[in-house]
Enzyme design. Sequence first.
Site, short mmCIF file in Angstrom:
data_model
loop_
_atom_site.label_atom_id
_atom_site.label_comp_id
_atom_site.label_asym_id
_atom_site.label_seq_id
_atom_site.Cartn_x
_atom_site.Cartn_y
_atom_site.Cartn_z
CB THR A 36 7.36 -9.16 -2.60
OG1 THR A 36 7.64 -10.43 -3.29
CG2 THR A 36 5.89 -8.75 -3.17
CG ASP A 76 3.09 -4.29 6.33
OD1 ASP A 76 2.78 -5.24 5.35
OD2 ASP A 76 3.86 -4.43 7.34
CE1 TYR A 99 6.85 -4.87 -2.23
CE2 TYR A 99 6.86 -4.30 0.13
CZ TYR A 99 6.29 -5.00 -0.81
OH TYR A 99 4.92 -5.60 -0.84
CE LYS A 103 2.38 -3.35 -3.59
NZ LYS A 103 1.91 -4.16 -4.91
CD1 TRP A 124 3.97 -9.09 8.56
CD2 TRP A 124 3.57 -10.25 10.24
NE1 TRP A 124 4.44 -8.46 9.63
CE2 TRP A 124 4.36 -9.15 10.75
CE3 TRP A 124 3.27 -11.44 11.35
CZ2 TRP A 124 4.56 -8.94 11.93
CZ3 TRP A 124 3.45 -10.98 12.43
CH2 TRP A 124 4.38 -9.92 13.04
#
Length: 258
Positions: A36, A76, A99, A103, A124
Amino acid sequence: MIGVGSNDLNITDEQSVIQFVSEMKPEAIIHCVAYTAVDKAEDDKENCWNFNVNGTKNLANAAKAVNAKFMYISTDYVFDGLGEDPFVETDATNPVGYYGLTKLEGEKVVQSLLSEWFIVRISWVFGLNGNNFVKTMLRLAETRDQLSVVGDQVGSSTNTFDLSRLLLDMIQTNRYGTYHATNEGLCSWSEFAKEILRLSEKSVVVNSITTEEYPTKAVRPKNSRLSQQKLIVNGFESLPKWQDSLGQYLNALKHEVK
């Protein structure tokens, strides 16, 4: 329920994953592992792909072999962050960073290997473990009387405590598909920071700045709004309002500190 950490299993090692899962024979796998570090990912592409795509493929195949339900936690960042409307699950994906690309590829791997799956996109994220935005703001507030925080990126936070309850409810059903799950309500990063400091009774001024004034290697989406309507339609309980959840988190954090 078995919590599996990186010391227990390297998900990029296909044989290790197959052996581990075949021995455990789980009824369900909730796949939370991810690379991440969004800025680092722009240079460290091989590792990022290995964890987010190859690792996901290994786990999905292992789940298939033991007929376990499979849930993949996504982000997101699979969207381009344009516009001001909340993204729904069926909106076109268009990641702008590496990234987000990995994903999204992980989502595709899950959908190609399994006939039934859960994909849950979050944003978040903060929790008691690990580093997060809330802890960073509290740490900076110890030594500064002013903070500059981006104010033109809008979304909603996701408290891992609230999320985990939803995931456990979801995995016990057959209501498969792609979902968006964040705490209710929207804010910018600067508004989030102000609420963190207000609830923590820190007299620190937060100055709202633009994305352009805080350049990062990876592009951050300005629009991280995710619609949770599908959760409601499918009979799942929506996560609490972000302000309430943040308050509970800060209280829990206070009691965690020794």
